[in-house]
Design an enzyme around this catalytic site. Structure first.
Site, PDB file in Angstrom:
ATOM      1  N   CYS A  86      -3.756 -17.531 -36.894  1.00  0.00           N
ATOM      2  CA  CYS A  86      -4.216 -17.621 -38.290  1.00  0.00           C
ATOM      3  C   CYS A  86      -5.706 -17.428 -38.513  1.00  0.00           C
ATOM      4  O   CYS A  86      -6.134 -16.485 -39.185  1.00  0.00           O
ATOM      5  CB  CYS A  86      -3.822 -18.988 -38.856  1.00  0.00           C
ATOM      6  SG  CYS A  86      -2.080 -19.384 -38.689  1.00  0.00           S
ATOM      7  N   HIS A 142      -8.465 -21.878 -44.382  1.00  0.00           N
ATOM      8  CA  HIS A 142      -8.440 -21.962 -42.913  1.00  0.00           C
ATOM      9  C   HIS A 142      -9.642 -21.295 -42.242  1.00  0.00           C
ATOM     10  O   HIS A 142      -9.540 -20.786 -41.130  1.00  0.00           O
ATOM     11  CB  HIS A 142      -7.115 -21.378 -42.355  1.00  0.00           C
ATOM     12  CG  HIS A 142      -6.727 -22.016 -41.046  1.00  0.00           C
ATOM     13  ND1 HIS A 142      -5.751 -21.508 -40.213  1.00  0.00           N
ATOM     14  CD2 HIS A 142      -7.202 -23.128 -40.426  1.00  0.00           C
ATOM     15  CE1 HIS A 142      -5.645 -22.277 -39.143  1.00  0.00           C
ATOM     16  NE2 HIS A 142      -6.512 -23.263 -39.254  1.00  0.00           N
TER      17      HIS A 142
END
Length: 510
Positions: A86, A142
């Site tokens: 990610c 993130h």
């Protein structure tokens, strides 16, 4: 060859009509601001953990009619690479730079880690804003939040609605601290959002993205980054989506299929909002996954090898396409080498933004490649070099790159993997015949693989023993990349991050 014919025709047409202006203005919806004619709205939709075999047009058992239609109206990217996990993909998208240049080579940014995408370079959103775009983000960040300056609304986005960590509950929008207590991770640029408990995030984020579109002042071009939570674990979806897939025996795959279904519907709703607002004809929409499907959480990458977290093709060969009314090309499949770092110069270029102030970019402008089918300017692609990962075996040579280190590089058709690449199984979707190629288990100290990805995209034929010269050449590429890599930044977890100390909500703590 054909690609320049329409261009010649357009040149001839403008000479005959003797009036370029009249041609540019005959579309009424462009009248808002003639300055914007060549500056498209840019919509970037990023799915999370979306597998190669999980989109309809790859022959999936999961139906994705909206994504399929957008892709077939646009350009399917079939030699397109993201990163295996990610944070790295998101960092490369937003910076245009390889992980070896930002210190994010290892793992992801964990909730309690004081880490983030370095502040020494502007983000794509900074560049879009500088070019006069309205910049909005919805969904998963993130890229760090331990200090205020790392938050998305301080990194080029005028508005943000979403969550800061890598994963959470789809309904409660909560993420557990290491002591097991769960805390809210949902906020906008003004503060925490407590009122959406029970609102499934795929629906919530689609609604927030369509709100942005509806409220948009069309005198400015729009940059919208929609980073869905879908289809990352946990396996959660409202029942009506899952019921369509009751025939799938494997419960995780059944949930996952429903999650994909809900996301596909969301992208359809966003597209409809753009059309209703009259923006679609001047829009470029990019759809991408952030990495391969997580095989243990319902995702599937068959016939590719491996999955999320691995340096096999199943971890990094991304589902991706470009669509929208601003695209000249339609119905085409693009097999040119394209990487997630390329979006930064490509999209900032489309926005007529400047690339000054950035540290040296690793991405290249691929607009002509995507829109007109010209050859890619990219022949070399560094997948990653991760010196913090555990080392395997013994170095193959002592005068070049250390093959014990987890790394991979692509040069033309050839791909070299070193170190520990992650699980290399070929996993069929549940309910089909079991995985093939189980006889491919290699010795525990093997640390070099070489594949011709063009001829062998499923990585069945390791050529490393047969082509030692090519192995050495690609190791030389890794060695040169490694010489200008920065030290990985992977700080220890900081217990001051505990949301209990900060109003019960995840957020900055330093």
């Amino acid at each position: 060859m054909k690609s320049w014919l329409p261009l010649l025709f357009a040149v001839w047409l403008s000479a005959v009509s003797g009036n370029n202006d009249h041609r540019a203005n005959n579309h009424h919806h462009h009248h808002n601001n003639n300055n914007n004619n060549n500056r498209p709205n840019i919509i970037f939709v990023l799915a999370d953990d979306y597998g190669y075999n999980d989109i309809g047009y790859h022959g999936s058992q999961i139906a994705t009619p909206n994504l399929d239609k957008l892709a077939s109206d646009g350009v399917k990217l079939e030699n397109y690479y993201v990163q295996p996990i990610c944070t790295p993909t998101r960092s490369q998208l937003m910076s245009g730079r390889y992980q070896i240049h930002t210190g994010l080579q290892h793992s992801i940014i964990h909730p309690e880690q004081p880490n983030g995408l370095p502040l020494d370079s502007p983000t794509m959103a900074d560049k879009m804003k500088e070019a006069g775009y309205a910049t909005h983000m919805v969904g998963k960040w993130h890229l760090g939040f331990f200090k205020d300056e790392y938050l998305p609304w301080n990194r080029g986005f005028s508005t943000f609605y979403g969550y800061l960590n890598g994963a959470e509950d789809y309904f409660s929008h909560k993420k557990a601290f290491s002591d097991g207590k769960e805390y809210l991770d949902l906020r906008d640029h003004k503060g925490p959002i407590h009122s959406e408990d029970g609102h499934y995030s795929t629906h919530l984020f689609t609604e927030k993205a369509t709100d942005v579109v509806r409220a948009h002042d069309a005198s400015k071009p729009l940059f919208l980054y929609l980073a869905y939570q879908s289809v990352h674990s946990p396996m959660q979806v409202p029942g009506e989506y899952k019921r369509k897939y009751d025939h799938i025996q494997d419960w995780k795959r059944r949930f996952y299929a429903g999650m994909v279904d809900a996301m596909d519907e969301g992208v359809g709703n966003l597209t409809k909002a753009l059309k209703d607002k009259g923006l679609w004809d001047n829009t470029v929409l990019v759809f991408s996954t952030d990495n391969g499907g997580a095989v243990g959480d319902g995702g599937n990458n068959f016939p590719l090898r491996g999955g999320k977290g691995s340096l096999w093709e199943g971890g990094m060969r991304g589902v991706g396409f470009v669509s929208g009314g601003k695209l000249s090309a339609s119905g085409s499949v693009n097999r040119e080498l394209i990487h997630v770092t390329d979006w930064f110069p490509t999209l900032v270029g489309l926005a007529q933004g400047a690339l000054n102030g950035t540290k040296p970019l690793d991405g290249v402008d691929q607009w002509d490649t995507i829109n007109r089918g010209t050859p890619s300017k990219r022949t070399v692609l560094l997948h990653n070099i991760d010196p913090l990962n555990h080392k395997v075996g013994a170095p193959l040579y002592h005068d070049t790159f250390d093959t014990r280190v987890k790394a991979a590089v692509r040069v033309g058709d050839m791909k070299l993997i070193t170190g520990a690449p992650g699980s290399g199984e070929w996993v069929r979707p549940p309910g089909r015949k079991r995985a093939s190629g189980s006889g491919h288990h290699t010795s525990n100290d093997k640390n070099v693989w070489l594949f011709n990805i063009t001829a062998d995209p499923t990585e069945h034929h390791d050529l490393s023993d047969h082509m030692p010269g090519t192995v050495r050449t690609l190791l030389g590429h890794l060695q040169r990349f490694n010489q200008h890599a920065v030290t990985p930044h992977y700080p220890p977890e900081d217990k001051r991050s505990n949301p209990a100390l900060h109003g019960g909500v995840w957020g900055p703590w330093q």
